[in-house]
Write a protein that holds these residues in place. Structure first.
Motif, PDB file in Angstrom:
ATOM      1  N   GLY A  46       0.819  -1.214   0.000  1.00  0.00           N
ATOM      2  CA  GLY A  46       0.000   0.000   0.000  1.00  0.00           C
ATOM      3  C   GLY A  46       0.850   1.259   0.000  1.00  0.00           C
ATOM      4  N   ALA A  47       1.928   1.237   0.766  1.00  0.00           N
ATOM      5  CA  ALA A  47       2.823   2.397   0.823  1.00  0.00           C
ATOM      6  C   ALA A  47       3.501   2.627  -0.523  1.00  0.00           C
ATOM      7  CB  ALA A  47       3.861   2.203   1.929  1.00  0.00           C
ATOM      8  N   VAL A  48       3.946   1.555  -1.165  1.00  0.00           N
ATOM      9  CA  VAL A  48       4.590   1.678  -2.471  1.00  0.00           C
ATOM     10  C   VAL A  48       3.586   2.189  -3.511  1.00  0.00           C
ATOM     11  CG1 VAL A  48       5.647   0.367  -4.372  1.00  0.00           C
ATOM     12  CG2 VAL A  48       6.446   0.044  -2.026  1.00  0.00           C
ATOM     13  N   ALA A  49       2.357   1.689  -3.459  1.00  0.00           N
ATOM     14  CA  ALA A  49       1.327   2.167  -4.383  1.00  0.00           C
ATOM     15  C   ALA A  49       1.094   3.668  -4.199  1.00  0.00           C
ATOM     16  CB  ALA A  49       0.035   1.390  -4.182  1.00  0.00           C
ATOM     17  N   ALA A  50       1.063   4.115  -2.951  1.00  0.00           N
ATOM     18  CA  ALA A  50       0.890   5.549  -2.686  1.00  0.00           C
ATOM     19  C   ALA A  50       2.070   6.348  -3.232  1.00  0.00           C
ATOM     20  CB  ALA A  50       0.712   5.788  -1.194  1.00  0.00           C
ATOM     21  N   LEU A  51       3.284   5.825  -3.058  1.00  0.00           N
ATOM     22  CA  LEU A  51       4.467   6.511  -3.588  1.00  0.00           C
ATOM     23  C   LEU A  51       4.450   6.571  -5.117  1.00  0.00           C
ATOM     24  CD1 LEU A  51       7.327   5.172  -1.286  1.00  0.00           C
ATOM     25  CD2 LEU A  51       6.534   7.538  -1.503  1.00  0.00           C
ATOM     26  N   ILE A  52       3.941   5.532  -5.744  1.00  0.00           N
ATOM     27  CA  ILE A  52       3.824   5.537  -7.212  1.00  0.00           C
ATOM     28  C   ILE A  52       2.919   6.679  -7.654  1.00  0.00           C
ATOM     29  CG2 ILE A  52       2.814   4.282  -9.175  1.00  0.00           C
ATOM     30  CD1 ILE A  52       3.913   1.698  -7.858  1.00  0.00           C
ATOM     31  N   VAL A  53       1.823   6.862  -6.939  1.00  0.00           N
ATOM     32  CA  VAL A  53       0.908   7.956  -7.270  1.00  0.00           C
ATOM     33  C   VAL A  53       1.599   9.305  -7.077  1.00  0.00           C
ATOM     34  CG1 VAL A  53      -1.235   9.123  -6.612  1.00  0.00           C
ATOM     35  CG2 VAL A  53      -1.182   6.625  -6.806  1.00  0.00           C
ATOM     36  N   VAL A  54       2.280   9.470  -5.948  1.00  0.00           N
ATOM     37  CA  VAL A  54       2.958  10.741  -5.661  1.00  0.00           C
ATOM     38  C   VAL A  54       4.009  11.046  -6.725  1.00  0.00           C
ATOM     39  CG1 VAL A  54       4.512  11.912  -4.041  1.00  0.00           C
ATOM     40  CG2 VAL A  54       2.495  10.708  -3.188  1.00  0.00           C
ATOM     41  N   ILE A  55       4.854  10.062  -7.035  1.00  0.00           N
ATOM     42  CA  ILE A  55       5.904  10.276  -8.037  1.00  0.00           C
ATOM     43  C   ILE A  55       5.276  10.482  -9.421  1.00  0.00           C
ATOM     44  CG2 ILE A  55       7.897   9.233  -9.207  1.00  0.00           C
ATOM     45  CD1 ILE A  55       8.476  10.223  -6.347  1.00  0.00           C
ATOM     46  N   PHE A  83      -4.663   1.260 -12.966  1.00  0.00           N
ATOM     47  CA  PHE A  83      -4.036   1.367 -11.637  1.00  0.00           C
ATOM     48  C   PHE A  83      -5.104   1.518 -10.555  1.00  0.00           C
ATOM     49  CE2 PHE A  83      -1.620   3.436  -8.225  1.00  0.00           C
ATOM     50  CZ  PHE A  83      -0.522   2.603  -8.153  1.00  0.00           C
ATOM     51  N   VAL A  84      -6.139   2.302 -10.831  1.00  0.00           N
ATOM     52  CA  VAL A  84      -7.235   2.478  -9.868  1.00  0.00           C
ATOM     53  C   VAL A  84      -7.955   1.142  -9.650  1.00  0.00           C
ATOM     54  CG1 VAL A  84      -9.494   3.567  -9.526  1.00  0.00           C
ATOM     55  CG2 VAL A  84      -7.543   4.944 -10.260  1.00  0.00           C
ATOM     56  N   VAL A  85      -8.212   0.408 -10.730  1.00  0.00           N
ATOM     57  CA  VAL A  85      -8.881  -0.893 -10.597  1.00  0.00           C
ATOM     58  C   VAL A  85      -8.034  -1.838  -9.751  1.00  0.00           C
ATOM     59  CG1 VAL A  85      -9.634  -2.953 -11.871  1.00  0.00           C
ATOM     60  CG2 VAL A  85     -10.269  -0.678 -12.686  1.00  0.00           C
ATOM     61  N   ILE A  86      -6.727  -1.875 -10.007  1.00  0.00           N
ATOM     62  CA  ILE A  86      -5.837  -2.722  -9.205  1.00  0.00           C
ATOM     63  C   ILE A  86      -5.930  -2.313  -7.729  1.00  0.00           C
ATOM     64  CG2 ILE A  86      -3.416  -3.300  -8.720  1.00  0.00           C
ATOM     65  CD1 ILE A  86      -2.926  -3.060 -11.790  1.00  0.00           C
ATOM     66  N   GLY A  87      -5.916  -1.010  -7.479  1.00  0.00           N
ATOM     67  CA  GLY A  87      -6.028  -0.525  -6.103  1.00  0.00           C
ATOM     68  C   GLY A  87      -7.336  -0.941  -5.449  1.00  0.00           C
ATOM     69  N   ARG A 125      -3.968 -12.652  -7.702  1.00  0.00           N
ATOM     70  CA  ARG A 125      -3.647 -13.081  -9.071  1.00  0.00           C
ATOM     71  C   ARG A 125      -4.268 -12.143 -10.109  1.00  0.00           C
ATOM     72  NH1 ARG A 125      -3.929 -18.272  -6.916  1.00  0.00           N
ATOM     73  NH2 ARG A 125      -6.102 -18.542  -7.459  1.00  0.00           N
ATOM     74  N   ILE A 126      -5.491 -11.700  -9.854  1.00  0.00           N
ATOM     75  CA  ILE A 126      -6.147 -10.758 -10.771  1.00  0.00           C
ATOM     76  C   ILE A 126      -5.362  -9.441 -10.811  1.00  0.00           C
ATOM     77  CG2 ILE A 126      -8.228  -9.386 -11.183  1.00  0.00           C
ATOM     78  CD1 ILE A 126      -9.816 -11.805  -9.991  1.00  0.00           C
ATOM     79  N   GLU A 127      -4.895  -8.985  -9.648  1.00  0.00           N
ATOM     80  CA  GLU A 127      -4.070  -7.776  -9.611  1.00  0.00           C
ATOM     81  C   GLU A 127      -2.814  -7.955 -10.462  1.00  0.00           C
ATOM     82  OE1 GLU A 127      -3.411  -5.926  -5.651  1.00  0.00           O
ATOM     83  OE2 GLU A 127      -4.779  -7.500  -4.950  1.00  0.00           O
ATOM     84  N   VAL A 128      -2.180  -9.118 -10.324  1.00  0.00           N
ATOM     85  CA  VAL A 128      -0.969  -9.403 -11.102  1.00  0.00           C
ATOM     86  C   VAL A 128      -1.291  -9.391 -12.599  1.00  0.00           C
ATOM     87  CG1 VAL A 128       0.746 -11.180 -11.656  1.00  0.00           C
ATOM     88  CG2 VAL A 128       0.203 -10.669  -9.265  1.00  0.00           C
ATOM     89  N   LEU A 129      -2.376 -10.018 -12.983  1.00  0.00           N
ATOM     90  CA  LEU A 129      -2.750 -10.051 -14.402  1.00  0.00           C
ATOM     91  C   LEU A 129      -3.009  -8.651 -14.954  1.00  0.00           C
ATOM     92  CD1 LEU A 129      -5.048 -13.205 -14.556  1.00  0.00           C
ATOM     93  CD2 LEU A 129      -2.800 -12.900 -15.607  1.00  0.00           C
ATOM     94  N   LEU A 130      -3.569  -7.779 -14.125  1.00  0.00           N
ATOM     95  CA  LEU A 130      -3.846  -6.421 -14.586  1.00  0.00           C
ATOM     96  C   LEU A 130      -2.579  -5.579 -14.747  1.00  0.00           C
ATOM     97  CD1 LEU A 130      -7.169  -5.598 -12.724  1.00  0.00           C
ATOM     98  CD2 LEU A 130      -6.813  -5.850 -15.187  1.00  0.00           C
TER      99      LEU A 130
END
Length: 144
Positions: A46-55, A83-87, A125-130
């Motif tokens: 979750g923290a890395v996903a947030a950093l991806i958004v910030v960067i 990215f939103v769907v994965i989140g 697995r669905i997240e990985v596929l996306l």
């Protein structure tokens, strides 16, 4: 130079996110599931996903292309939507991991039911596929 640094950090974070999802799947295959490790890993995810958004926002604002290049790019918006769907999909396993952590604190012998583990693994697995269309949209975006 700022554009290069932001691009490098953005890409490293995305690769890290993919690795973390692979690790979550590995932990969900373990017997017993290492609940404490899985929960910490998911928090890091979750923290890395947030950093991806910030960067990513920094790249749009201060990067070489600027907002004008992104606003009309359909692949940019497809990437953002993916990215939103994965989140959103990541919410279900996160809730499950939190429940398991609470159950483990209450009962050190707790083991999650196999059906719950299978369901959580399916979501991951669905997240990985996306990630596949996400990377394809990123490549197309750069060439639009």
């Amino acid at each position: 130079m700022l554009d290069l640094v932001l691009a490098i950090v953005h890409h490293l974070l995305v690769f890290g996110l993919a690795i973390m999802l692979a690790m979550e799947l590995a932990y969900l295959r373990a017997d017993p599931v290492p609940i404490a490790r899985l929960s910490r890993l998911d928090a890091g995810y979750g923290a890395v996903a947030a950093l991806i958004v910030v960067i990513g926002v920094c790249r749009v604002i201060w990067g070489a292309k600027g907002w004008v290049a992104y606003q009309a790019n359909p692949f940019f918006w497809a990437k953002i939507a993916t990215f939103v769907v994965i989140g959103l999909l990541s919410i279900a396993p996160t809730i499950q991991f939190v429940r398991w952590s609470r159950a483990l604190r209450a009962d050190p012998g707790f083991r999650p039911p196999p059906t719950e583990v299978s369901r959580a693994a399916l979501w991951v697995r669905i997240e990985v596929l996306l990630l596949l269309p996400l990377v394809a949209f990123a490549a197309a975006m750069a060439r639009y």
